[in-house]
Scaffold this motif. Structure first.
Motif, PDB file in Angstrom:
ATOM      1  N   GLU A   1       0.824  -1.241  -0.029  1.00  0.00           N
ATOM      2  CA  GLU A   1      -0.021  -0.064   0.081  1.00  0.00           C
ATOM      3  C   GLU A   1       0.816   1.305   0.073  1.00  0.00           C
TER       4      GLU A   1
ATOM      5  N   LEU B   1       3.935   1.448  -1.435  1.00  0.00           N
ATOM      6  CA  LEU B   1       4.432   1.682  -2.658  1.00  0.00           C
ATOM      7  C   LEU B   1       3.577   2.038  -3.574  1.00  0.00           C
ATOM      8  N   ARG B   2       2.060   1.689  -3.438  1.00  0.00           N
ATOM      9  CA  ARG B   2       1.364   2.160  -4.403  1.00  0.00           C
ATOM     10  C   ARG B   2       1.058   3.868  -4.222  1.00  0.00           C
ATOM     11  N   ARG B   3       1.450   4.346  -3.077  1.00  0.00           N
ATOM     12  CA  ARG B   3       1.258   5.858  -2.651  1.00  0.00           C
ATOM     13  C   ARG B   3       2.230   6.537  -3.465  1.00  0.00           C
ATOM     14  N   TYR B   4       3.423   6.148  -4.078  1.00  0.00           N
ATOM     15  CA  TYR B   4       4.756   6.521  -4.508  1.00  0.00           C
ATOM     16  C   TYR B   4       5.059   5.832  -5.777  1.00  0.00           C
ATOM     17  N   PRO B   5       4.156   6.026  -6.833  1.00  0.00           N
ATOM     18  CA  PRO B   5       4.463   5.531  -8.148  1.00  0.00           C
ATOM     19  C   PRO B   5       5.672   6.138  -8.753  1.00  0.00           C
ATOM     20  N   GLY B   6       6.481   5.277  -9.236  1.00  0.00           N
ATOM     21  CA  GLY B   6       7.876   5.511  -9.961  1.00  0.00           C
ATOM     22  C   GLY B   6       8.801   5.727  -8.918  1.00  0.00           C
ATOM     23  N   GLN B   7       8.317   5.293  -7.731  1.00  0.00           N
ATOM     24  CA  GLN B   7       9.368   5.448  -6.453  1.00  0.00           C
ATOM     25  C   GLN B   7       9.615   4.418  -5.798  1.00  0.00           C
ATOM     26  N   GLU B   8       9.208   3.357  -6.235  1.00  0.00           N
ATOM     27  CA  GLU B   8       9.070   2.008  -5.445  1.00  0.00           C
ATOM     28  C   GLU B   8      10.471   1.478  -4.839  1.00  0.00           C
TER      29      GLU B   8
END
Length: 459
Positions: free
Chosen positions: A385, A387-394
């Protein structure tokens, strides 16, 4: 190693640990002898480097490693042997005198340090079977579902170009350029933007001034950004927008039928109603959960009154206070605007911090006794969850959690808390009470939650 208690006052403890110089020297020689076959030095065959030479070259660095190991292991072992549980990581106090430090590293002086910490208070868990919780429940009316579907239909309806002036509910396609003090500002320009008049998606007063405009009309409108506007450099400022209308389109009627459902990717209107009902019930369920949890925590707060660790409470207070002051600053408000003073607010939030810590300790103890744990699967889900908050910064987020144990604990704590709440709800009596939507949605005076900073699997 000599261990002496120098302070035992309330929850505060201070322990002095002394490792004789002879023991330090013995540990050093073990380290040097162990390194003989590993060290490669020019001019010496493997394993033939003289001990004195190794000590001269590596003695201080080896001794520094030994000091760190002693501090790490002693801190954990001393507290465990005393059958105590530290509320936070103990403070380690060592000499700051350079000459003394050099003598310790040279094995010429005893290594002495102090451990300062607070213990988790001991308390007896109480039976909660006599606690009765009222669970507010809203019955979802068919009319509410239909209202929700009508809103969905409005967002899914089509528009048809029309001649004449724009009316409330029409969609206009426009270009605009916003200016403050005559200068364009970032984010204040768009070309070919679509805006449904009356949607409230733009700054208050903007949409109303477009009513009556036609295709190819140009107009400069004036609005004032709200005081609480998210961009601080625009909040409360008067702005002008140069507007050009490219199209005016009227909304077309959208029937509430299977065609609407298919437009939304569903097979039928019945399926759409089912999904909407589940969503509405889910929203009410979350509010019910919050109310029930609040009532349960209130009941526990009445039963458990004990001293909380000072530093743990201070840390919780700082978290609350930083959030409160940040919210005030963001909204351009002061304590006076909230009809209080900073001094009164501090006193109130210090009480709140103590309550949260106390309840966190209680929930931690309940969970430990019940054998409640947070599984790897649950932790991975929580991480997903994030990770999904920061797309492209996983990748960066993964590295952060991999290298920050406290951040992982912050993910684990709320999961642990909710599982403990579920466990307690099975032990207390729960009476359902049908309430109105407004009653359920009414805010409590204050948010009195709990802190599980010491809870979870690491408790």
């Amino acid at each position: 190693m000599q261990v002496t208690e120098t302070l035992n006052e309330g929850l505060k403890r201070e322990i002095k640990v002394v490792v004789p110089a002879a023991d330090m020297e013995s540990r050093l020689m073990e380290r040097i002898n162990d390194s003989k076959d590993k060290v490669r030095l020019k001019g010496f065959r493997p394993g033939k480097v003289p001990t004195a030479h190794l000590k001269r070259m590596y003695g201080k660095s080896f001794m520094a490693e030994i000091v760190n190991e002693i501090v790490t292991h002693s801190t954990r072992n001393v507290i465990a042997e005393r059958d105590e549980k530290a509320a936070m990581q103990p403070e380690v106090v060592m000499t700051e005198d350079q000459d003394e430090a050099e003598k310790i590293l040279a094995g010429e002086q005893d290594f002495a340090f102090e451990l300062k910490y607070e213990i988790v208070p001991q308390f007896e868990l109480q039976d909660v079977s006599d606690i009765t919780i009222e669970r507010p429940v809203v019955e979802v009316a068919d009319e509410e579902i239909e209202d929700q579907i009508k809103q969905i239909a409005q967002s899914a309806r089509s528009y048809e170009t029309k001649d004449g002036a724009a009316e409330d509910g029409d969609r206009v396609t426009l270009d605009y350029l916003g200016k403050v003090d005559g200068e364009p500002f970032d984010g204040g320009k768009a070309e070919g933007a679509n805006l449904v008049l009356g949607s409230g998606n733009f700054i208050p007063g903007f949409e109303e001034q477009l009513i009556g405009l036609k295709k190819d009309d140009e107009k400069t409108i004036t609005v004032t950004f709200p005081e609480e506007y998210g961009a601080e450099h625009l909040a409360g400022k008067e702005a002008t927008f140069d507007v050009t209308i490219h199209e005016v389109a009227a909304p077309q009627d959208q029937e509430l039928d299977d065609e609407l459902a298919k437009k939304l990717g569903l097979e039928s209107m019945d399926k759409l109603r089912e999904i909407v009902r589940d969503q509405v019930q889910g929203q009410y369920g979350q509010m019910t959960r919050q109310k029930v949890k609040r009532s349960l925590l209130d009941a526990l707060d009445e039963r458990y009154q004990f001293e909380t660790p000072e530093k743990l409470t201070e840390a919780e207070f700082n978290n609350i206070w930083n959030q409160v002051t940040a919210d005030l600053e963001r909204n351009g408000k002061s304590f006076e605007d909230e009809e209080t003073t900073e001094e009164e607010a501090r006193a109130d939030y210090q009480k709140l911090a103590a309550r949260r810590v106390r309840l966190g300790l209680v929930l931690s103890a309940v969970g430990e006794k019940a054998g409640i744990t947070v599984t790897d699967e649950e932790l991975q889900k929580a991480l997903g969850e994030q990770l999904r908050r920061y797309p492209g910064q996983e990748q960066q987020v993964m590295e952060f959690y991999r290298n920050t144990p406290d951040a992982v604990n912050a993910l684990r704590a709320p999961i642990f808390e909710e599982k403990v709440i579920d466990h307690l709800m099975e032990e207390v009596s729960v009476n359902d009470k049908t309430v109105s939507k407004d009653e359920l949605m009414a805010d409590d005076d204050e948010e009195f939650g709990s802190s599980t900073a010491t809870g979870g699997d690491d408790a």
